[in-house]
Design an enzyme around this catalytic site. Structure first.
Site, PDB file in Angstrom:
ATOM      1  N   ASP A 176       5.227 131.445   1.990  1.00 34.99           N
ATOM      2  CA  ASP A 176       6.095 130.365   1.513  1.00 34.99           C
ATOM      3  C   ASP A 176       6.091 130.288  -0.011  1.00 34.99           C
ATOM      4  O   ASP A 176       5.031 130.219  -0.645  1.00 34.99           O
ATOM      5  CB  ASP A 176       5.634 129.019   2.091  1.00 34.99           C
ATOM      6  N   ASP A 192       1.377 136.048  -0.457  1.00 34.33           N
ATOM      7  CA  ASP A 192       1.567 134.753   0.194  1.00 34.33           C
ATOM      8  C   ASP A 192       2.969 134.768   0.816  1.00 34.33           C
ATOM      9  O   ASP A 192       3.787 135.647   0.501  1.00 34.33           O
ATOM     10  CB  ASP A 192       1.428 133.641  -0.854  1.00 34.33           C
ATOM     11  N   ASP A 213       1.980 131.405  -4.830  1.00 30.66           N
ATOM     12  CA  ASP A 213       2.539 130.294  -5.607  1.00 30.66           C
ATOM     13  C   ASP A 213       1.765 128.995  -5.469  1.00 30.66           C
ATOM     14  O   ASP A 213       2.059 128.020  -6.159  1.00 30.66           O
ATOM     15  CB  ASP A 213       3.985 130.025  -5.146  1.00 30.66           C
TER      16      ASP A 213
END
Length: 369
Positions: free
Chosen positions: A114, A112, A304
């Site tokens: 961000d 991922d 996240d």
């Protein structure tokens, strides 16, 4: 090696996609543990209302649940954190076990952006990754097929990462492109691999313009056009205004039944109602790369956000590879392991590079208390 252009039609999801199939190679695997909900607040993803469903209070509760401030207030004791860490131990501490599980298999990395490669910041346009992180990811891609899987549009996340040798799956996997150069794993000259939501583009653009107008009176709200999906960021919006913002977004979407409203980390996401997500993107990339043999492939997904759970779940159900959640606080997750923040992600990636490059025994590399 053969190349195939396949058109897949899915009438149930009203989805059409053009796939460039790729062949030849291998991948990876490891155990996944079921999370416990003790000591932290969870809202099941299955219970998330679509754009027309659920009361406004439900959406405000969901928005609160994604706030780091509320995460902290939901942890009643250190014991609960310790209990969660037993179920989702640090991937740094478990590095030796992870590499042992991958021996004889091809590791494939899914990252991922961000909150994983870059810190979460108030202004999403300034979510820059560090030069050190970029250098680490560049080295990683020399040894393992590597893909960035993000809610951002592919062009935007590429401008942040600026590594042409990677695969990019933007818009939550609805816009997949292969490396433009410098990758030994690239199997096709065509750059666009998959865009299953192309026919929704005019609708997305229309809703984007409407949302810009509707939300301009809410201080701190930011609407981001991610090509095949939209993001309404509320990180800088006062909590007392969340209900008002959610109502505005829902009022726009009630006229668009083919779009759905979901929620990520301090963001409301608007996506087409097709059966496609980050998990589907992972499956597509594994198949496209030719990694269909479960015995010789080991995918690792690090993320996240709530949307990364789709990928964690896919790996769990396939009994293949492992997921690593990036979080400082306990969350309901399908991931096996955890890392606290992007700096730990960089350490983990560097360990993989050193292990592969120098064939160093993992216990010689590092020990984390």
């Amino acid at each position: 090696m053969t190349k195939k252009a396949v058109v897949v039609s899915d009438t149930k999801s009203e989805m059409e996609m053009t796939i460039v199939a790729v062949s030849d190679s291998s991948l990876f695997r490891a155990p996944v543990q079921k999370p416990s909900s003790v000591g932290y607040r969870t809202i099941s993803r299955k219970k998330l209302p679509h754009c027309g469903g659920g009361g406004i209070n439900t959406w405000v509760d969901i928005m609160r649940a994604s706030s780091p401030t509320h995460y902290k207030s939901n942890i009643s004791s250190q014991d609960h954190l310790n209990s969660w860490m037993l179920r989702h131990p640090s991937a740094l501490n478990m590095f030796e076990q992870i590499t042992k599980a991958s021996i004889g298999k091809q590791i494939v990395m899914f990252l991922d952006y961000d909150g994983t490669l870059s810190p979460i910041v108030d202004d999403p346009d300034r979510a820059f990754m560090s030069d050190a992180m970029r250098a680490t990811v560049r080295k990683l891609a020399r040894y393992f097929p590597t893909a960035i899987v993000s809610g951002r549009c592919t062009d935007k996340v590429y401008n942040f990462v600026r590594l042409a040798e990677l695969y990019y799956a933007g818009s939550h996997g609805m816009d997949i492109k292969g490396p433009s150069k410098g990758s030994q794993y690239k199997k096709t000259a065509q750059s666009v691999l998959c865009q299953p939501a192309t026919k929704f583009l005019p609708m997305i653009k229309e809703v984007y313009k409407t949302l810009l107008d509707k939300t301009k009176s809410t201080p701190g709200a930011k609407v981001e056009n991610n090509k095949f999906c939209l993001s309404v960021h509320f990180r800088c919006v006062e909590e007392k205004k969340w209900s008002e913002l959610a109502q505005k977004v829902r009022s726009v979407l009630k006229d668009y039944p083919k779009l759905q409203l979901t929620q990520g980390r301090m963001v409301l996401e608007i996506r087409p109602t097709i059966k496609w997500d980050k998990g589907k993107a992972v499956e597509f990339l594994l198949e496209s790369l030719g990694y269909t043999n479960f015995t010789d492939v080991f995918p690792v997904y690090i993320g996240d956000d709530r949307t990364d759970e789709d990928a964690f779940k896919v790996l769990t159900e396939r009994g293949q590879g492992l997921g690593i959640l990036v979080s400082k606080t306990p969350k309901e997750t399908n991931a096996s392991y955890s890392l606290r923040e992007p700096s730990e992600v960089m350490k983990f990636l560097q360990l993989l590079v050193d292990w592969k490059q120098f064939n160093i025994i993992p216990t010689q590399l590092i020990t984390y208390a």
